[in-house]
Design an enzyme around this catalytic site. Structure first.
Site, PDB file in Angstrom:
ATOM      1  N   TYR A  10       0.830  -1.216   0.000  1.00  0.00           N
ATOM      2  CA  TYR A  10       0.000   0.000   0.000  1.00  0.00           C
ATOM      3  C   TYR A  10       0.859   1.259   0.000  1.00  0.00           C
ATOM      4  O   TYR A  10       0.670   2.158  -0.816  1.00  0.00           O
ATOM      5  CB  TYR A  10      -0.959  -0.008   1.198  1.00  0.00           C
ATOM      6  N   VAL A  11       1.832   1.298   0.905  1.00  0.00           N
ATOM      7  CA  VAL A  11       2.644   2.510   1.041  1.00  0.00           C
ATOM      8  C   VAL A  11       3.546   2.683  -0.186  1.00  0.00           C
ATOM      9  O   VAL A  11       3.581   3.751  -0.803  1.00  0.00           O
ATOM     10  CB  VAL A  11       3.478   2.453   2.350  1.00  0.00           C
ATOM     11  N   HIS A 217      -5.116   7.410  17.781  1.00  0.00           N
ATOM     12  CA  HIS A 217      -6.339   7.121  17.005  1.00  0.00           C
ATOM     13  C   HIS A 217      -7.110   5.969  17.661  1.00  0.00           C
ATOM     14  O   HIS A 217      -8.328   6.024  17.830  1.00  0.00           O
ATOM     15  CB  HIS A 217      -6.003   6.727  15.558  1.00  0.00           C
ATOM     16  N   CYS A 268     -13.055  17.231  40.760  1.00  0.00           N
ATOM     17  CA  CYS A 268     -14.002  16.760  39.729  1.00  0.00           C
ATOM     18  C   CYS A 268     -13.577  15.489  38.996  1.00  0.00           C
ATOM     19  O   CYS A 268     -14.337  14.532  38.937  1.00  0.00           O
ATOM     20  CB  CYS A 268     -14.241  17.863  38.708  1.00  0.00           C
TER      21      CYS A 268
HETATM   22  N1  LIG Z   1      -0.915   0.233   4.994  1.00  0.00           N
HETATM   23  C1  LIG Z   1      -0.992   1.419   5.521  1.00  0.00           C
HETATM   24  O1  LIG Z   1      -2.020   2.097   5.471  1.00  0.00           O
HETATM   25  C2  LIG Z   1       0.199   2.012   6.202  1.00  0.00           C
HETATM   26  C3  LIG Z   1       0.169   3.365   6.574  1.00  0.00           C
HETATM   27  C4  LIG Z   1       1.292   3.915   7.199  1.00  0.00           C
HETATM   28  C5  LIG Z   1       2.407   3.119   7.456  1.00  0.00           C
HETATM   29  N2  LIG Z   1       2.399   1.811   7.111  1.00  0.00           N
HETATM   30  C6  LIG Z   1       3.619   1.031   7.360  1.00  0.00           C
HETATM   31  O2  LIG Z   1       4.318   0.935   6.136  1.00  0.00           O
HETATM   32  C7  LIG Z   1       4.941  -0.342   5.997  1.00  0.00           C
HETATM   33  C8  LIG Z   1       4.435  -1.043   4.750  1.00  0.00           C
HETATM   34  O3  LIG Z   1       3.046  -1.267   4.894  1.00  0.00           O
HETATM   35  P1  LIG Z   1       2.169  -1.840   3.692  1.00  0.00           P
HETATM   36  O4  LIG Z   1       0.775  -1.932   4.193  1.00  0.00           O
HETATM   37  O5  LIG Z   1       2.475  -1.075   2.451  1.00  0.00           O
HETATM   38  O6  LIG Z   1       2.825  -3.313   3.604  1.00  0.00           O
HETATM   39  P2  LIG Z   1       2.466  -4.507   2.582  1.00  0.00           P
HETATM   40  O7  LIG Z   1       2.555  -5.745   3.365  1.00  0.00           O
HETATM   41  O8  LIG Z   1       1.227  -4.177   1.818  1.00  0.00           O
HETATM   42  O9  LIG Z   1       3.684  -4.422   1.560  1.00  0.00           O
HETATM   43  C9  LIG Z   1       5.003  -4.742   1.889  1.00  0.00           C
HETATM   44  C10 LIG Z   1       5.710  -5.159   0.597  1.00  0.00           C
HETATM   45  O10 LIG Z   1       7.097  -5.331   0.902  1.00  0.00           O
HETATM   46  C11 LIG Z   1       7.540  -6.392   0.089  1.00  0.00           C
HETATM   47  N3  LIG Z   1       8.856  -6.879   0.577  1.00  0.00           N
HETATM   48  C12 LIG Z   1       9.109  -7.681   1.641  1.00  0.00           C
HETATM   49  N4  LIG Z   1      10.434  -7.885   1.745  1.00  0.00           N
HETATM   50  C13 LIG Z   1      11.035  -7.187   0.765  1.00  0.00           C
HETATM   51  C14 LIG Z   1      12.380  -6.986   0.356  1.00  0.00           C
HETATM   52  N5  LIG Z   1      13.398  -7.555   1.024  1.00  0.00           N
HETATM   53  N6  LIG Z   1      12.620  -6.202  -0.701  1.00  0.00           N
HETATM   54  C15 LIG Z   1      11.599  -5.621  -1.375  1.00  0.00           C
HETATM   55  N7  LIG Z   1      10.292  -5.779  -1.054  1.00  0.00           N
HETATM   56  C16 LIG Z   1      10.027  -6.546   0.007  1.00  0.00           C
HETATM   57  C17 LIG Z   1       6.416  -7.399   0.140  1.00  0.00           C
HETATM   58  O11 LIG Z   1       6.496  -8.348  -0.933  1.00  0.00           O
HETATM   59  C18 LIG Z   1       5.207  -6.466   0.015  1.00  0.00           C
HETATM   60  O12 LIG Z   1       4.844  -6.267  -1.343  1.00  0.00           O
HETATM   61  C19 LIG Z   1       4.627  -1.085   7.301  1.00  0.00           C
HETATM   62  O13 LIG Z   1       5.691  -0.883   8.201  1.00  0.00           O
HETATM   63  C20 LIG Z   1       3.377  -0.406   7.798  1.00  0.00           C
HETATM   64  O14 LIG Z   1       3.261  -0.500   9.190  1.00  0.00           O
HETATM   65  C21 LIG Z   1       1.322   1.249   6.470  1.00  0.00           C
END
Ligand SMILES: NC(=O)c1ccc[n+]([C@@H]2O[C@H](COP(=O)([O-])OP(=O)(O)OC[C@H]3O[C@@H](n4cnc5c(N)ncnc54)[C@H](O)[C@@H]3O)[C@@H](O)[C@H]2O)c1
Length: 438
Positions: A10-11, A217, A268
């Site tokens: 996602y990110v 949150h 209070c």
């Molecule tokens: N999803 C959200 O809304 C959101 C928001 C803010 C922060 N975050 C944080 O951002 C980070 C990523 O979240 P996400 O939801 O995008 O994760 P996700 O699980 O959707 O994606 C992670 C990706 O990393 C890839 N990956 C794993 N090992 C790898 C490597 N060695 N080299 C290259 N790619 C590799 C995986 O195949 C996967 O496609 C997390 O730490 C999460 O906590 C997520």
């Protein structure tokens, strides 16, 4: 700018599409070949509003490439964003396997790169991970130095799934933790145009802020839901209640009460919390979060007690007794509880509180002091200078400006000041300084 993005979930995928849209050339890296193929085909690897159209346009623009080759991605770019997953393990701890492995690979790739590189961690990482573990791996495997040959940053991501492109373009703020001005300048080139303030901070603070934004949150949602459960039991409309709670922008939806300090008290808050807890008990309504607020407050008070006892001094001066500055109200004052605890542990106290002294003189609080806390009333002093002169440990419990100035002026190098109010300039304290939890 030439940018590589590691981890196309996602990110990473949204960042890749938005950074390419903004005119940058972006290389996406993922261990999952299916995601790479989707991007090559102009399709989004994640289901997000606006992503199919944006990914198709970006694939056609020629500004997006994909690879599984870490070395190639590092060589062809000046900045790498790390967006790999950091999920929970079964025991609740953070699984850092992906980011640790990647740091090792990035270090090896940096070893043969002749130009400067910036690595920006965007995955949510426990405080201390970047400078404790990842920097060490990068330096070990590259044989290069952070801050000299390459820079590392932590930039927390605030997008929400379902509205991630909108959130990318409208973040509440941009926070970058970095140790060099060079890294900040690069990040400002990429994100300086976004609405919301750009905050420069240190890496560990940036890592920590992300956690407490998310926890806040979760806390707010749980608060609203516990209120709703209580309201249902009381046959009150929870929406009417919460709408009005949220209409107060001075005390409720504001920065009020969000500064670390000493335990709360007064006539209070504790009493009203207890009354609602009793309502919940009678109606069999579970409110574990609200039900533990008073015990958490008590633990906070205990923390101050422990720090004071650890000083090993029996003569203690207390500045302040009422529950906050500007009042003589002693009912449920946490400073009264603190005094009672210390007396119970055999400490000899002398206490100065200008408002309480005045009200004793006028007779207003006389009855309460004589009947409810006579043992403490006897310890009150009318002379701040005498309290400072006769005690080497001083507890500062009120932050009235004139009072603080008086105390600071009277302290010597022999004093230890225990600060419960968070002095603005602790460096002004002449003796030893101990903060409540700072
Ligand atoms: N999803 C959200 O809304 C959101 C928001 C803010 C922060 N975050 C944080 O951002 C980070 C990523 O979240 P996400 O939801 O995008 O994760 P996700 O699980 O959707 O994606 C992670 C990706 O990393 C890839 N990956 C794993 N090992 C790898 C490597 N060695 N080299 C290259 N790619 C590799 C995986 O195949 C996967 O496609 C997390 O730490 C999460 O906590 C997520």
């Amino acid at each position: 700018m030439n940018i590589s993005i590691f981890g196309l979930g996602y990110v990473g995928a949204v960042s890749l599409a938005c950074l390419a849209r903004d005119g940058n050339t972006v290389i996406g890296v993922d261990i999952d070949p299916v995601k790479l193929q989707l991007i090559m085909d102009g399709r989004s690897p994640v289901i997000e509003e606006g992503m199919p159209e944006l990914m198709a346009a970006m694939a056609a623009s020629g500004r997006v490439q994909v690879t599984q080759d870490v070395q190639q991605a590092v060589n062809q770019t000046e900045v790498s964003f790390i967006c790999v997953g950091t999920p929970s393990q079964a025991n609740g701890s953070q699984d850092q396997t992906a980011v640790l492995r990647l740091a090792e690979q990035l270090g090896k790739a940096l070893a043969s790169k002749s130009t400067h590189h910036t690595i920006v961690f965007r995955s949510t990482l426990l405080p201390g991970t970047v400078e404790g573990k990842l920097k060490t791996l990068l330096e070990q495997h590259s044989d290069k130095k952070d801050g000299v040959d390459f820079d590392i940053c932590f930039q927390p991501e605030f997008l929400r799934e379902g509205s991630s492109i909108k959130d990318y373009d409208n973040p509440p703020f941009t926070i970058v933790g970095a140790n060099t001005e060079r890294a900040h300048q690069q990040m400002q080139r990429l994100f300086g145009h976004l609405p919301g303030q750009y905050h420069k901070t240190d890496v560990k603070t940036a890592e920590t802020v992300k956690y407490f934004c998310n926890i806040f949150h979760a806390l707010k949602i749980t608060f609203a839901n516990e209120v709703a459960r209580l309201c249902e039991g009381l046959a009150v409309d929870p929406f009417k209640v919460m709408d009005l709670v949220c209409a107060d922008k001075q005390l409720n939806i504001s920065t009020a009460y969000l500064k670390p300090g000493f335990a709360f008290g007064g006539s209070c808050l504790p009493k009203d919390l207890r009354a609602m807890q009793y309502v919940a008990k009678q109606a069999d309504i579970q409110i574990p979060m609200l039900g533990h607020v008073l015990s958490s407050n008590h633990i906070h008070l205990q923390q101050a007690c422990k720090k004071i006892l650890a000083l090993g001094c029996r003569q203690i001066g207390m500045i302040g007794l009422s529950f906050k500055s500007g009042t003589d109200d002693l009912r449920e004052s946490p400073l009264v509880d603190l005094a009672e605890y210390l007396i119970g542990k055999g400490m000899q106290l002398s206490i100065y509180d200008p408002e309480v002294n005045l009200s004793r003189l006028l007779g207003a609080n006389k009855k309460y002091i004589e009947e409810s806390i006579p043992h403490i009333g006897q310890l009150m002093s009318e002379d701040v200078a005498a309290v400072l002169a006769n005690n080497s440990v001083i507890i500062l419990g009120l932050n009235d400006k004139a009072l603080v100035e008086q105390v600071l002026a009277g302290l010597t190098a022999e004093h230890t000041l225990v600060d419960l109010v968070h002095l603005k300039q602790p460096e002004q304290v002449k003796g030893k300084y101990i903060g409540m939890c700072w």
